[in-house]
Design an enzyme around this catalytic site. Structure first.
Site, PDB file in Angstrom:
ATOM      1  N   CYS A 112       0.966  -1.182  -0.021  1.00 52.37           N
ATOM      2  CA  CYS A 112      -0.053   0.107   0.078  1.00 52.37           C
ATOM      3  C   CYS A 112       0.888   1.255   0.133  1.00 52.37           C
ATOM      4  CB  CYS A 112      -0.944   0.012   1.182  1.00 52.37           C
ATOM      5  SG  CYS A 112      -1.960  -1.583   1.273  1.00 52.37           S
ATOM      6  N   HIS A 252      -3.249   7.033   2.468  1.00 53.84           N
ATOM      7  CA  HIS A 252      -3.744   5.790   2.195  1.00 53.84           C
ATOM      8  C   HIS A 252      -5.230   5.407   2.988  1.00 53.84           C
ATOM      9  CE1 HIS A 252      -4.195   1.520   1.451  1.00 53.84           C
ATOM     10  NE2 HIS A 252      -3.852   1.083   2.645  1.00 53.84           N
ATOM     11  N   ASN A 282     -10.155  -0.342   0.651  1.00 55.87           N
ATOM     12  CA  ASN A 282      -8.895  -0.375   0.820  1.00 55.87           C
ATOM     13  C   ASN A 282      -8.586  -0.768  -0.780  1.00 55.87           C
ATOM     14  OD1 ASN A 282      -6.199  -0.611   0.862  1.00 55.87           O
ATOM     15  ND2 ASN A 282      -6.279  -1.463   2.777  1.00 55.87           N
TER      16      ASN A 282
HETATM   17  O1  UT7 Z   1      -3.466  -1.518   3.742  1.00 55.03           O
HETATM   18  C1  UT7 Z   1      -3.250  -2.057   5.009  1.00 55.03           C
HETATM   19  C2  UT7 Z   1      -4.165  -3.185   5.294  1.00 55.03           C
HETATM   20  N1  UT7 Z   1      -4.663  -3.428   6.518  1.00 55.03           N
HETATM   21  C3  UT7 Z   1      -5.263  -2.750   7.312  1.00 55.03           C
HETATM   22  O2  UT7 Z   1      -5.509  -1.385   7.207  1.00 55.03           O
HETATM   23  C4  UT7 Z   1      -5.883  -3.474   8.415  1.00 55.03           C
HETATM   24  C5  UT7 Z   1      -5.759  -2.677   9.727  1.00 55.03           C
HETATM   25  N2  UT7 Z   1      -6.707  -3.328  10.921  1.00 55.03           N
HETATM   26  C6  UT7 Z   1      -8.015  -2.814  10.679  1.00 55.03           C
HETATM   27  O3  UT7 Z   1      -8.514  -2.008  10.029  1.00 55.03           O
HETATM   28  C7  UT7 Z   1      -8.911  -3.558  11.874  1.00 55.03           C
HETATM   29  O4  UT7 Z   1      -7.973  -4.252  12.758  1.00 55.03           O
HETATM   30  C8  UT7 Z   1      -9.901  -4.451  11.187  1.00 55.03           C
HETATM   31  C9  UT7 Z   1     -11.070  -3.612  10.805  1.00 55.03           C
HETATM   32  C10 UT7 Z   1      -9.452  -5.293  10.480  1.00 55.03           C
HETATM   33  C11 UT7 Z   1     -10.814  -5.143  12.455  1.00 55.03           C
HETATM   34  O5  UT7 Z   1     -10.954  -4.172  13.370  1.00 55.03           O
HETATM   35  P1  UT7 Z   1     -10.948  -4.484  14.732  1.00 55.03           P
HETATM   36  O6  UT7 Z   1     -11.553  -3.535  15.809  1.00 55.03           O
HETATM   37  O7  UT7 Z   1      -9.253  -4.495  15.011  1.00 55.03           O
HETATM   38  O8  UT7 Z   1     -11.465  -5.950  15.216  1.00 55.03           O
HETATM   39  P2  UT7 Z   1     -10.741  -7.398  15.921  1.00 55.03           P
HETATM   40  O9  UT7 Z   1     -10.193  -7.717  14.695  1.00 55.03           O
HETATM   41  O10 UT7 Z   1     -10.372  -6.783  17.316  1.00 55.03           O
HETATM   42  O11 UT7 Z   1     -12.266  -8.110  16.152  1.00 55.03           O
HETATM   43  C12 UT7 Z   1     -13.119  -7.780  17.005  1.00 55.03           C
HETATM   44  C13 UT7 Z   1     -14.432  -8.854  16.891  1.00 55.03           C
HETATM   45  C14 UT7 Z   1     -13.908 -10.099  16.792  1.00 55.03           C
HETATM   46  O12 UT7 Z   1     -14.671 -10.959  17.599  1.00 55.03           O
HETATM   47  P3  UT7 Z   1     -14.555 -11.472  19.205  1.00 55.03           P
HETATM   48  O13 UT7 Z   1     -13.100 -12.160  19.033  1.00 55.03           O
HETATM   49  O14 UT7 Z   1     -14.282 -10.318  19.810  1.00 55.03           O
HETATM   50  O15 UT7 Z   1     -15.622 -12.330  19.470  1.00 55.03           O
HETATM   51  C15 UT7 Z   1     -13.805 -10.706  15.391  1.00 55.03           C
HETATM   52  O16 UT7 Z   1     -14.159 -11.921  15.383  1.00 55.03           O
HETATM   53  O17 UT7 Z   1     -14.877  -8.409  15.707  1.00 55.03           O
HETATM   54  C16 UT7 Z   1     -15.045  -9.813  14.885  1.00 55.03           C
HETATM   55  N3  UT7 Z   1     -15.023  -9.590  13.570  1.00 55.03           N
HETATM   56  C17 UT7 Z   1     -16.051  -9.298  12.854  1.00 55.03           C
HETATM   57  N4  UT7 Z   1     -17.418  -9.246  13.109  1.00 55.03           N
HETATM   58  C18 UT7 Z   1     -18.419  -8.972  12.026  1.00 55.03           C
HETATM   59  C19 UT7 Z   1     -13.940  -9.508  12.586  1.00 55.03           C
HETATM   60  N5  UT7 Z   1     -14.471  -9.282  11.488  1.00 55.03           N
HETATM   61  C20 UT7 Z   1     -15.834  -9.097  11.614  1.00 55.03           C
HETATM   62  C21 UT7 Z   1     -16.836  -8.788  10.420  1.00 55.03           C
HETATM   63  N6  UT7 Z   1     -18.086  -8.748  10.870  1.00 55.03           N
HETATM   64  N7  UT7 Z   1     -16.415  -8.431   9.349  1.00 55.03           N
END
Ligand code: UT7
Length: 365
Positions: A112, A252, A282
């Site tokens: 990215c 980005h 993204n």
């Molecule tokens: O260009 C670079 C590319 N990458 C990025 O920029 C990614 C950077 N990271 C992020 O943007 C965030 O970490 C995410 C958007 C990917 C995830 O958000 P988060 O607030 O960090 O969520 P998390 O991974 O801590 O997950 C929280 C909960 C989990 O459930 P439990 O374990 O608390 O029960 C996940 O399983 O949310 C759950 N979860 C979802 N729920 C509904 C994860 N994905 C989803 C989903 N829908 N799509």
């Protein structure tokens, strides 16, 4: 010599995938996706669209804005993490299909952050007078590498391309400072494990889904919010400017929360930050040029403005660049340089003469 950005163009597939569509495919919902990422919809390539075809569409628009023909281009850099093949380079396919018969072409892989890296490299090639006109393209078809059953990644990404034309010019402008950084120790945080020489594609890798994007979202989030503000500050300082001089930051577009956190750390108002992640998701290396095209379209970026591009991504990589926005060169620049210089001289003599006469008339000359 400076490398002015004189042309720009973007291309996104017409097919739109909304959060509601995704909720039919995996266990997720619109509310979760919007609140955690800011994304509402993304564009997904049709089967006949590829990273090269999107790149060409964006490049042709950029060349038109710059009033250049493909044969005028000396260098094509395609930044992509989703190339058409491991080799040959996607840039060579673009070169051929554009008919850019005089151009060198290569791909750049910095995820990215790649567009910022490519912009820096093309700028250096122009500033050292190795080339005059360069095409810098960021293009992705991430939808081809996403596991559509993995809700933690499939909601994030979209397809698209953006292109800039860079042209040599003597007046100050274009990219005036940049910062490029990497930390390979974080390589496993965002990775496409199989298909390279380390783990060639095989029935096993396909069975295990190792040809799909894998990501540790929280760690990437933490890394992103740490480096975005740092890199911006560093690039601005290197340009001998302060943040007050920056009219717009174009980051980005990965996640609205990452962008807001970085702006807060910089104490920079969100009104001066370009955000369009809601409509494209993204698009990796394509996100900065796409956001730039939309900033121009909406009048938020104009000739003479100082802007910062800042990005982060797999590698890990990150970077920032300060750019004085130029816009297309006036068509008269295509006159031969000696004639152009003579005309410019004549114009400045005439202007001085007019000012002198005005001074005499108004009594202060
Ligand atoms: O260009 C670079 C590319 N990458 C990025 O920029 C990614 C950077 N990271 C992020 O943007 C965030 O970490 C995410 C958007 C990917 C995830 O958000 P988060 O607030 O960090 O969520 P998390 O991974 O801590 O997950 C929280 C909960 C989990 O459930 P439990 O374990 O608390 O029960 C996940 O399983 O949310 C759950 N979860 C979802 N729920 C509904 C994860 N994905 C989803 C989903 N829908 N799509």
């Amino acid at each position: 010599m400076y490398a002015h950005i004189t042309g720009w163009g973007m291309a996104v597939p017409s097919r739109v995938l909304t959060n509601h569509d995704l909720a039919q495919m995996v266990e997720t919902d619109n509310e979760w996706i919007v609140s955690r990422t800011g994304i509402q919809e993304r564009h997904i390539a049709n089967p006949e669209q590829t990273s090269a075809s999107l790149a060409i569409e964006a490049a042709l628009k950029a060349l038109e804005v710059a009033n250049l023909k493909p044969v005028d281009v000396d260098l094509i850099i395609v930044s992509t993490s989703t190339p058409e093949h491991v080799f040959p380079a996607t840039a060579c396919l673009v070169q051929d299909r554009l008919g850019a018969a005089r151009a060198g072409a290569f791909d750049l892989s910095a995820a990215c952050s790649g567009f910022i890296y490519a912009l820096d490299i093309a700028t250096q090639a122009i500033r050292t007078e190795s080339v005059k006109n360069a095409l810098v393209i960021g293009t992705e078809t991430l939808s081809r590498f996403v596991d559509w059953e993995d809700r933690t990644t499939c909601i994030l990404f979209g397809d698209g391309a953006g292109a800039f034309v860079l042209q040599a010019g003597e007046e100050p402008g274009g990219l005036i400072s940049s910062v490029m950084r990497s930390d390979g120790s974080g390589g496993n945080l965002l990775i496409l494990p199989a298909g390279g020489s380390h783990l060639p594609a095989s029935p096993e890798t396909v069975r295990e889904g190792l040809h799909y994007i894998q990501m540790h979202g929280r760690e990437v989030f933490r890394f992103a919010t740490r480096v975005m503000a740092q890199a911006t500050e560093e690039a601005v300082k290197k340009a001998h400017l302060s943040l007050e001089d920056i009219s717009l930051i174009i980051p980005h577009q990965a996640n609205q929360r990452i962008i807001e956190t970085a702006a807060r750390k910089l104490n920079f108002p969100m009104e001066r930050v370009m955000v369009n992640v809601d409509r494209y998701g993204n698009t990796s290396t394509a996100s900065i040029p796409i956001a730039t095209c939309e900033a121009i379209q909406s009048g938020r970026l104009q000739a003479g403005d100082k802007t910062v591009f800042v990005g982060f991504g797999a590698g890990l990589t990150w970077g920032a660049a300060v750019v004085i926005w130029s816009g297309p060169f006036p068509v008269r620049r295509r006159v031969r340089p000696t004639r152009y210089r003579l005309l410019a001289r004549l114009r400045s003599i005439l202007l001085r003469l007019v000012r002198r006469i005005e001074g005499i008339i108004w009594g202060n000359g």
